[in-house]
Design an enzyme around this catalytic site. Structure first.
Site, PDB file in Angstrom:
ATOM      1  N   THR A  36      49.621  28.911  -1.181  1.00  0.00           N
ATOM      2  CA  THR A  36      48.827  29.277  -0.066  1.00  0.00           C
ATOM      3  C   THR A  36      48.412  30.618  -0.108  1.00  0.00           C
ATOM      4  O   THR A  36      47.438  30.804   0.431  1.00  0.00           O
ATOM      5  CB  THR A  36      49.720  29.354   1.355  1.00  0.00           C
ATOM      6  OG1 THR A  36      50.821  29.983   1.164  1.00  0.00           O
ATOM      7  CG2 THR A  36      50.198  27.720   1.438  1.00  0.00           C
ATOM      8  N   CYS A  40      55.472  36.052   3.607  1.00  0.00           N
ATOM      9  CA  CYS A  40      55.958  36.046   4.825  1.00  0.00           C
ATOM     10  C   CYS A  40      57.275  36.538   4.806  1.00  0.00           C
ATOM     11  O   CYS A  40      57.883  36.814   4.024  1.00  0.00           O
ATOM     12  CB  CYS A  40      56.421  34.286   5.218  1.00  0.00           C
ATOM     13  SG  CYS A  40      55.059  33.010   4.898  1.00  0.00           S
ATOM     14  N   CYS A  44      60.034  32.992   9.056  1.00  0.00           N
ATOM     15  CA  CYS A  44      58.778  32.572   9.311  1.00  0.00           C
ATOM     16  C   CYS A  44      59.144  30.798   9.719  1.00  0.00           C
ATOM     17  O   CYS A  44      59.795  30.315   9.060  1.00  0.00           O
ATOM     18  CB  CYS A  44      57.881  32.486   8.035  1.00  0.00           C
ATOM     19  SG  CYS A  44      56.212  31.585   8.607  1.00  0.00           S
ATOM     20  N   ARG A  47      56.459  25.646   7.859  1.00  0.00           N
ATOM     21  CA  ARG A  47      57.102  24.375   7.052  1.00  0.00           C
ATOM     22  C   ARG A  47      57.544  25.073   5.618  1.00  0.00           C
ATOM     23  O   ARG A  47      56.995  26.055   5.072  1.00  0.00           O
ATOM     24  CB  ARG A  47      55.901  23.288   6.721  1.00  0.00           C
ATOM     25  CG  ARG A  47      56.685  22.335   5.881  1.00  0.00           C
ATOM     26  CD  ARG A  47      55.696  21.401   5.432  1.00  0.00           C
ATOM     27  NE  ARG A  47      56.233  20.317   4.513  1.00  0.00           N
ATOM     28  CZ  ARG A  47      55.270  19.229   4.306  1.00  0.00           C
ATOM     29  NH1 ARG A  47      54.114  19.017   4.828  1.00  0.00           N
ATOM     30  NH2 ARG A  47      55.861  18.154   3.764  1.00  0.00           N
ATOM     31  N   ARG A  69      48.366  37.780   0.717  1.00  0.00           N
ATOM     32  CA  ARG A  69      48.005  38.282   2.155  1.00  0.00           C
ATOM     33  C   ARG A  69      49.324  37.868   3.160  1.00  0.00           C
ATOM     34  O   ARG A  69      49.666  36.949   2.935  1.00  0.00           O
ATOM     35  CB  ARG A  69      46.625  37.555   2.441  1.00  0.00           C
ATOM     36  CG  ARG A  69      46.603  36.181   2.518  1.00  0.00           C
ATOM     37  CD  ARG A  69      45.036  35.605   2.923  1.00  0.00           C
ATOM     38  NE  ARG A  69      45.066  34.220   3.295  1.00  0.00           N
ATOM     39  CZ  ARG A  69      45.188  33.231   2.444  1.00  0.00           C
ATOM     40  NH1 ARG A  69      45.323  33.461   1.001  1.00  0.00           N
ATOM     41  NH2 ARG A  69      45.130  32.119   2.851  1.00  0.00           N
ATOM     42  N   CYS A  71      51.119  36.529   6.071  1.00  0.00           N
ATOM     43  CA  CYS A  71      51.123  35.068   6.958  1.00  0.00           C
ATOM     44  C   CYS A  71      50.517  35.508   8.329  1.00  0.00           C
ATOM     45  O   CYS A  71      50.940  36.348   9.129  1.00  0.00           O
ATOM     46  CB  CYS A  71      52.469  34.564   7.027  1.00  0.00           C
ATOM     47  SG  CYS A  71      52.347  33.087   7.913  1.00  0.00           S
ATOM     48  N   CYS A  74      53.940  34.396  10.913  1.00  0.00           N
ATOM     49  CA  CYS A  74      55.168  35.341  11.228  1.00  0.00           C
ATOM     50  C   CYS A  74      54.675  36.761  11.128  1.00  0.00           C
ATOM     51  O   CYS A  74      55.416  37.505  11.826  1.00  0.00           O
ATOM     52  CB  CYS A  74      56.190  34.827  10.330  1.00  0.00           C
ATOM     53  SG  CYS A  74      55.768  35.460   8.582  1.00  0.00           S
TER      54      CYS A  74
END
Length: 362
Positions: A36, A40, A44, A47, A69, A71, A74
């Site tokens: 992704t 995080c 967080c 999933r 980058r 999230c 969270c």
């Protein structure tokens, strides 16, 4: 390095913290997800990613230097969720305190950027009571303050935020335990019977209104106990040495010495809605048993309200009858008893002794 850092040292422990969405691990490390492109905090709610796509980073700067980058769910650059929630609850409390009319739940939730249901749950988790109960407690404090300084009872009612006399009198009688005019006069005109007796715990003062027992005080000096009672009801008519009251005092003394007999006397205790809930829960603890402040908070459905529960225990005006001595620290140690730790220990010893004797006779 603190204990929390040591418990999550190593990638296996970090991965376990991620799978558990551990808030305790927040700030200790961050994890990134290759598929992704985001990183995080451990807690967080997204999933759980595949382990093969996860890397761990000591800081947010390290994660960003690796090309990830933050999230958006969270928000790892923001303070931890618990801190953000606490700040929002504090904002809601300030809104309630500043409002003339009690803000409704929707208004408070919008001000905090939450849904109605989620705000209600977060507020109760952080304060131990609902927004409505918090507003009622603040209004009660405002009412007591205004009755002490306003030129008339009517002025006090409106200054406290009541928009009708009906609502004012309905609420004030429950909060004050007497009419507003009598409270304004410091209990003037209310007759309170009292007597001091000796028991194995020292001096014992018992006082009662027409509704029931309003104070049971323990100490070494009878004069100090009487002074305490006078401060509680500065303008009430204190009636001592009344022959008919001696039987009530004798019942209390007998209960101290032999807890198994119980104490079936009406009480007239005055407190906030939250204090009343705690006091009622205390009366459900069996004689000879103890619970921790955290356990009592759990029983009330407010697991984060242990400190507020301790405060309600400390405000208990009727020793023994409301058995705040049955609440102990999480490690089982005795602490925080208004009438002295030694008396708390003696009460528990008496209860355990008599509970054991009762079981042996069965």
């Amino acid at each position: 390095m603190n204990t929390q850092q040591e418990t999550i040292a190593g990638d296996d422990a970090r991965w376990a913290a991620v799978c558990a969405r551990s808030q305790a691990a927040d700030g200790q490390f961050y994890y990134s997800v290759r598929s992704t492109g985001v990183y995080c905090r451990p807690s967080c709610p997204s999933r759980t990613p595949r382990r093969a796509n996860v890397a761990f980073h000591a800081s947010s700067l390290e994660a960003e230097a690796a090309g990830f980058r933050p999230c958006l769910r969270c928000r790892p650059l923001d303070p931890p969720l618990a801190e953000r929630q606490a700040a929002l609850v504090a904002r809601a409390c300030r809104l309630i305190e500043a409002a003339i009319d009690e803000p409704d739940l929707d208004t408070l939730a919008r001000a905090c950027g939450m849904s109605r249901f989620y705000f209600h749950r977060v507020f109760k988790a952080h304060t131990g009571i609902t927004p409505k109960a918090y507003a009622a407690a603040r209004r009660a404090e405002r009412l007591q303050r205004e009755l002490a300084q306003a030129p008339t009872v009517t002025a006090a009612a409106y200054d406290a935020g009541f928009q009708s006399s009906g609502r004012f009198y309905a609420a004030s009688n429950g909060v004050l335990g007497m009419t507003p005019r009598r409270y304004r006069a410091g209990g003037s005109g209310e007759a309170i019977r009292f007597a001091v007796a000796a028991c194995s715990l020292g001096a014992l003062l018992v006082a009662a209104t027409g509704k029931g027992i309003c104070a049971i005080l323990l100490g070494d000096d009878p004069e100090a106990l009487l002074h305490d009672l006078q401060e509680r009801f500065p303008n009430a008519e204190l009636v001592g040495a009344e022959p008919g009251f001696e039987r009530t005092v004798a019942q209390v003394v007998s209960f101290v010495e032999a807890p198994r007999i119980g104490l079936e006397l009406p009480l007239d205790v005055r407190g906030t809605a939250f204090q009343q809930r705690v006091w009622q829960a205390l009366r459900q603890i069996p004689s000879g048993q103890t619970v921790s402040y955290a356990e009592l908070a759990e029983r009330l459905g407010m697991p984060k309200a242990a400190r507020a529960v301790a405060g309600a225990c400390a405000a208990n005006p009727v020793a023994i009858a409301i058995p705040c001595h049955r609440v102990v620290r999480n490690d089982g140690a005795l602490s925080g008893y208004r009438w002295g730790i030694e008396r708390k220990r003696a009460l528990l010893d008496l209860e355990r002794e008599h509970s054991g004797s009762e079981q042996n006779t069965e």
